[in-house]
Write a protein that holds these residues in place. Structure first.
Motif, PDB file in Angstrom:
ATOM      1  N   GLN A 243      10.659   2.160 -11.800  1.00 13.43           N
ATOM      2  CA  GLN A 243       9.255   1.974 -12.203  1.00 13.43           C
ATOM      3  C   GLN A 243       8.645   0.764 -11.496  1.00 13.43           C
ATOM      4  N   ALA A 244       9.424  -0.312 -11.429  1.00 18.87           N
ATOM      5  CA  ALA A 244       8.911  -1.529 -10.786  1.00 18.87           C
ATOM      6  C   ALA A 244       8.633  -1.255  -9.304  1.00 18.87           C
ATOM      7  N   TYR A 246       8.044   1.681  -7.871  1.00 21.40           N
ATOM      8  CA  TYR A 246       6.943   2.656  -7.791  1.00 21.40           C
ATOM      9  C   TYR A 246       5.599   1.930  -7.922  1.00 21.40           C
ATOM     10  N   LYS A 247       5.551   1.028  -8.904  1.00 20.14           N
ATOM     11  CA  LYS A 247       4.305   0.293  -9.147  1.00 20.14           C
ATOM     12  C   LYS A 247       3.970  -0.620  -7.957  1.00 20.14           C
ATOM     13  N   SER A 248       4.990  -1.299  -7.488  1.00 18.61           N
ATOM     14  CA  SER A 248       4.777  -2.216  -6.374  1.00 18.61           C
ATOM     15  C   SER A 248       4.287  -1.449  -5.136  1.00 18.61           C
ATOM     16  N   LYS A 250       2.834   1.601  -4.987  1.00 15.64           N
ATOM     17  CA  LYS A 250       1.513   2.227  -5.167  1.00 15.64           C
ATOM     18  C   LYS A 250       0.403   1.165  -5.137  1.00 15.64           C
ATOM     19  N   THR A 251       0.694  -0.023  -5.650  1.00 19.16           N
ATOM     20  CA  THR A 251      -0.297  -1.108  -5.597  1.00 19.16           C
ATOM     21  C   THR A 251      -0.605  -1.453  -4.139  1.00 19.16           C
ATOM     22  N   SER A 260      -3.426   6.306  -4.416  1.00 18.55           N
ATOM     23  CA  SER A 260      -1.995   6.166  -4.751  1.00 18.55           C
ATOM     24  C   SER A 260      -1.270   7.502  -4.583  1.00 18.55           C
ATOM     25  N   GLY A 378       6.301   7.268 -14.373  1.00 19.16           N
ATOM     26  CA  GLY A 378       5.845   6.430 -13.260  1.00 19.16           C
ATOM     27  C   GLY A 378       6.992   5.807 -12.495  1.00 19.16           C
TER      28      GLY A 378
END
Ligand SMILES: Cc1cc2nc3c(=O)[nH]c(=O)nc-3n(C[C@H](O)[C@H](O)[C@H](O)COP(=O)(O)O)c2cc1C
Length: 436
Positions: A243-244, A246-248, A250-251, A260, A378
């Motif tokens: 998740q971390a 993926y978030k990083s 996509k950001t 995204s 996510g």
């Protein structure tokens, strides 16, 4: 293109299997140079409607390497052969930006895109291992420099792919015009690392640009992916880490002015499947029993970038500086050993099984549940499926897990288009205005 979000599936194809001892299983048919096997499993993945088959690659060999990596076909050559025996599945091959030339790479992938009618993908790698330099009459650049080179390399390749308008090759018998001079665009690239004039000597390919996959998960790796890639292949251990990441990622994609959903994140996933949890556990135990710790240690040491000679195999992993060789994987394994309090021997066995990729041992429902959880939480847009051995490991997945994902509406029942871009829901890139 807007449509219901579904899981993307890649078959991470390694002839001798992903588990280091997979080839020793009585039902395994091993061999990264066994074309008959590679053809059959690729067709099996196509029948199951996978998005793509994925070929990793390296430019060295050695007897203590993973059996799937000691000897293997040059991936673009293999893709060309697979293009002739498949119709719909995407065809992805790894090629290095540190040891290739942009003109060669642009030409080769455009060629496979033509030969396969729009199914080619390039997995962009920077090549981790310094020993590769011994085969290429050059020295090995350090980690961040490799990414600086890669960024310019990818720009040149994409520029070369835009050398010709789609209708440039008139082949007009009346006027005698074969290629229209008004429809060619000379790149004239002069940068820090490359000087490439162009144009490319092949027409613009069916996908415009073959799909770009990026495998490399450090900060510079993520930035390269966020700016240029359509798919990111990554190794993630736990849901929270995935998740971390993926978030990083996509950001960063959004920071580069993209949507995204323009980039699909696909972690590797090694599933050991049994009809019951006990049967699955026994399957892994059997594979692990065939693993000689002496063959597992070099795989771990290579990924950590450090020798563990002299350390007690039944003791904890010592504190080691993170190596620049395979930075993201070294971090992942160090974190895994700490979190699960693994001994060096236990960590080596984990690497022997899945090389640091997410692994799940369970029933088809448990495997499908995990994929759904990561997809909905996510952590992933899809998975690069890593059968422990072939062909049975893939058969188990396609026959037992895929139908569950389909029943849940999480995976396609059939292809809705013919190109890899169609499978990924991505539009064909227009020629840049400057080139048009
Ligand atoms: C999931 C994954 C798959 C990779 N596959 C390959 C490969 O097939 N061949 C290769 O030379 N490098 C491969 N790499 C290495 C990367 O290109 C890169 O050199 C390395 O991961 C170091 O960069 P990083 O710290 O950004 O991850 C892979 C990396 C990752 C994370």
């Amino acid at each position: 293109m807007s449509r219901k979000r579904q899981i993307h599936l890649g078959l991470f194809l390694q002839g001798a299997g992903h588990h280091v001892s997979g080839w020793r299983h009585p039902d395994a048919e091993a061999g990264s140079e066994n074309f008959e096997l590679l053809r059959r499993v690729t067709q099996m993945a196509e029948a199951a409607k996978f998005d793509m088959v994925f070929l990793a690659d390296g430019l060295t060999s050695g007897v203590d390497a993973h059996p799937s990596m000691i000897a293997r076909f040059e991936p673009l050559t293999l893709l060309s052969a697979l293009a002739m025996v498949t119709d719909q599945i995407g065809l992805a091959a790894t090629a290095s930006t540190t040891y290739g030339e942009p003109y060669h790479i642009a030409r080769a992938f455009a060629s496979v895109d033509h030969l396969s009618h729009g199914r080619a993908a390039w997995n962009i790698v920077t090549t981790s291992y310094a020993r590769t330099a011994n085969n290429f009459s050059k020295s090995h650049p350090e980690h961040d420099e490799r990414y600086a080179v890669a960024g310019e390399f990818v720009d040149v390749v994409c520029g070369l792919w835009d050398s010709w308008d789609d209708d440039a090759f008139k082949k007009d018998k009346q006027s005698g015009v074969y290629a229209d001079p008004a429809k060619v665009h000379v790149l004239d690239h002069a940068g820090k690392y490359y000087s490439v004039k162009g144009p490319l000597n092949i027409p613009r390919s069916p996908q415009g640009h073959p799909i770009l996959i990026q495998a490399g998960s450090s900060g510079p790796g993520q930035d390269l992916a966020a700016r240029t890639a359509d798919v990111v292949f990554t190794a993630q251990q736990s849901l929270a880490e995935a998740q971390a990441f993926y978030k990083s990622l996509k950001t960063r994609v959004v920071a580069f002015g993209r949507r995204s959903e323009d980039v699909a994140v696909m972690p590797g996933f090694l599933a050991v499947i049994g009809r019951t949890s006990t049967e699955a556990a026994e399957k892994l135990a059997e594979l692990d029993r065939w693993t000689d710790i002496k063959s597992a240690m070099p795989l771990l040491e290579e990924r950590l970038g450090h020798s563990l000679a002299g350390h007690d195999l039944d003791g904890p992993l010592p504190d080691l500086p993170i190596s620049d060789q395979l930075r993201s994987r070294a971090e992942l394994l160090t974190e895994l050993a700490k979190r699960e309090k693994l001994t060096i021997r236990q960590l080596a066995l984990r690497v022997a099984a899945g090389r640091g990729h997410h692994m799940l041992v369970g029933t088809p429902v448990e495997i499908a549940d995990r994929m759904q959880q990561w997809f909905e939480a996510g952590a992933a847009d899809g998975f690069n499926v890593m059968p422990p051995f072939f062909p049975q490991g893939l058969e188990d997945f396609t026959q037992l897990v895929v139908p569950i994902l389909q029943e849940r509406g999480l995976f396609r029942l059939d292809y809705s288009g013919s190109t890899l871009r169609d499978h990924l829901g991505l539009d064909r890139p227009a020629l840049p205005a400057a080139a048009g």
